[in-house]
Design an enzyme around this catalytic site. Structure first.
Site, PDB file in Angstrom:
ATOM      1  N   THR A 189      61.166  74.839  44.407  1.00 16.25           N
ATOM      2  CA  THR A 189      60.816  73.441  44.677  1.00 16.25           C
ATOM      3  C   THR A 189      59.477  73.418  45.394  1.00 16.25           C
ATOM      4  O   THR A 189      59.161  74.343  46.132  1.00 16.25           O
ATOM      5  CB  THR A 189      61.916  72.831  45.570  1.00 16.25           C
ATOM      6  OG1 THR A 189      63.054  72.611  44.769  1.00 16.25           O
ATOM      7  CG2 THR A 189      61.489  71.527  46.215  1.00 16.25           C
ATOM      8  N   VAL A 209      71.785  64.695  41.519  1.00 11.19           N
ATOM      9  CA  VAL A 209      70.542  64.422  42.245  1.00 11.19           C
ATOM     10  C   VAL A 209      70.619  65.173  43.567  1.00 11.19           C
ATOM     11  O   VAL A 209      71.644  65.130  44.253  1.00 11.19           O
ATOM     12  CB  VAL A 209      70.364  62.902  42.494  1.00 11.19           C
ATOM     13  CG1 VAL A 209      69.125  62.643  43.340  1.00 11.19           C
ATOM     14  CG2 VAL A 209      70.272  62.155  41.168  1.00 11.19           C
ATOM     15  N   GLY A 210      69.537  65.872  43.902  1.00 10.16           N
ATOM     16  CA  GLY A 210      69.513  66.633  45.155  1.00 10.16           C
ATOM     17  C   GLY A 210      68.865  65.845  46.285  1.00 10.16           C
ATOM     18  O   GLY A 210      68.778  64.620  46.251  1.00 10.16           O
ATOM     19  N   GLY A 224      70.146  71.245  48.072  1.00  9.60           N
ATOM     20  CA  GLY A 224      70.051  69.814  48.322  1.00  9.60           C
ATOM     21  C   GLY A 224      71.303  69.246  48.958  1.00  9.60           C
ATOM     22  O   GLY A 224      71.226  68.332  49.790  1.00  9.60           O
TER      23      GLY A 224
HETATM   24  N1  ASP Z   1      66.252  71.092  47.184  1.00  9.84           N
HETATM   25  C1  ASP Z   1      66.249  71.220  45.747  1.00  9.84           C
HETATM   26  C2  ASP Z   1      67.490  70.567  45.202  1.00  9.84           C
HETATM   27  O1  ASP Z   1      68.560  70.762  45.753  1.00  9.84           O
HETATM   28  C3  ASP Z   1      66.181  72.642  45.270  1.00  9.84           C
HETATM   29  C4  ASP Z   1      65.191  73.544  45.980  1.00  9.84           C
HETATM   30  O2  ASP Z   1      64.623  73.181  46.987  1.00  9.84           O
HETATM   31  O3  ASP Z   1      64.937  74.668  45.489  1.00  9.84           O
HETATM   32  O4  ASP Z   1      67.409  69.908  44.194  1.00  9.84           O
END
Ligand code: ASP
Length: 309
Positions: free
Chosen positions: A178, A207-208, A232
């Site tokens: 991300t 959805v994260g 997330g």
């Molecule tokens: N935070 C992101 C999600 O959960 C994934 C990530 O940060 O790698 O969608």
């Protein structure tokens, strides 16, 4: 002292087990530093924090090394579904999109949602209709999918990662990547942006934290700008970015102790797996993470560009 600026960017938290050689590490560092330099150009000529974070997030989305834009991880159907958000610390305006596809740069769509001032978040079909209205070019089908992500989904299916979701996995290596940015400009304004393909093998429609204001992204000139990465589901429950802003505000902390307090809370309360970058209203930069690594880089008050895992 002349007016200064600060910038932090990240390319995700995780184990980064795929980074086995110095050569691999150099690719990550090079990308982070090149993108920091682009952000520096904007901020050094008195561009806004908002412009800097949008540009940096876009460039990170364009690099297939990271899990955002091209190179996004795949969901259970082998499709790309992306989330992104941006926030302006001057007025707390924000724009977010969730479950979008066929777009090279979801962060641009989030910025357009913010600019329209009508809604804060659009999802799925409705977000795509808005993208068409704004004349954002659609990527040809499959263009965002890389060979590496196809193999990653196969591996995840092989170990039944869909059923495991997060818990049985020690370090979210496969979810790493991300992207995010936080900036403080010469006028003292703060902004933050975060963009992601989410977690590998996620359910369709999941959805994260990334597009959730206060969870995956937050910016307020009174406190700090922050962008989070990691699981997330953990980050949302701890409202990580806003929690850190609250530590700045209510305890009068600067970025580093506020990040320590936020990460401590994240770990203690939800056994959180992830990390965060923070630039406070005085331009102090800080980061913290509970995963093995988090690739990130920063320029503190116009100083040298630095990057670290
Ligand atoms: N935070 C992101 C999600 O959960 C994934 C990530 O940060 O790698 O969608």
């Amino acid at each position: 002292m002349g007016k200064s600026f600060s910038l932090m960017i990240h390319g995700g938290a995780g184990a980064f087990e795929q980074v086995r050689s110095d050569e691999d590490a150099v690719r990550y560092h090079d990308s982070i530093r090149t993108i920091l330099d682009e952000g520096r150009k904007i901020l050094a000529r008195a561009g806004s924090a908002l412009a800097a974070v949008e540009t940096c997030a876009k460039l990170l989305e364009d690099d297939p090394l990271f899990n955002a834009g091209v190179g996004s991880v795949l969901n259970e159907d082998g499709k790309v579904e992306m989330d992104a958000a941006i926030m302006d610390g001057t007025n707390l305006e924000a724009g977010a999109v969730a479950g979008v596809y066929d777009l090279a740069n979801p962060i641009q769509l989030a910025r357009l949602v913010m600019a329209r001032k009508e809604h804060v978040m659009l999802t799925g079909e409705g977000a795509m209709r808005f993208a068409d209205e704004c004349d954002l070019a659609r990527s040809p089908p499959g263009r965002l999918i890389t060979e590496g992500r196809l193999q990653q989904l196969q591996r995840a299916r092989g170990v039944d990662r869909l059923a495991l979701d997060h818990d049985a996995v020690d370090a979210p290596d496969d979810e790493a990547g991300t992207v995010g940015a936080a900036a403080w400009d010469v006028n003292g304004n703060l902004a933050a942006a975060t963009s992601t393909g989410g977690v590998v093998g996620k359910r369709r429609g999941r959805v994260g934290d990334t597009p959730i204001i206060g969870a995956g992204v937050f910016a307020d000139n009174e406190t700090c700008a922050a962008s989070a990465t990691g699981y997330g589901e953990d980050i949302m429950r701890a409202v990580l970015c806003k929690s850190i802003a609250d530590f700045v505000q209510l305890r009068g902390l600067t970025a580093a102790p506020a990040v320590r307090a936020g990460i401590d809370y994240f770990e203690r309360r939800v056994n959180g797996r992830g990390g965060v970058i923070v630039v406070d209203r005085h331009g102090n930069c800080a980061s913290g993470f509970t995963t093995g690594k988090m690739i990130h880089g920063w320029i503190e008050r116009g100083g040298p560009s630095k990057s670290r895992f």
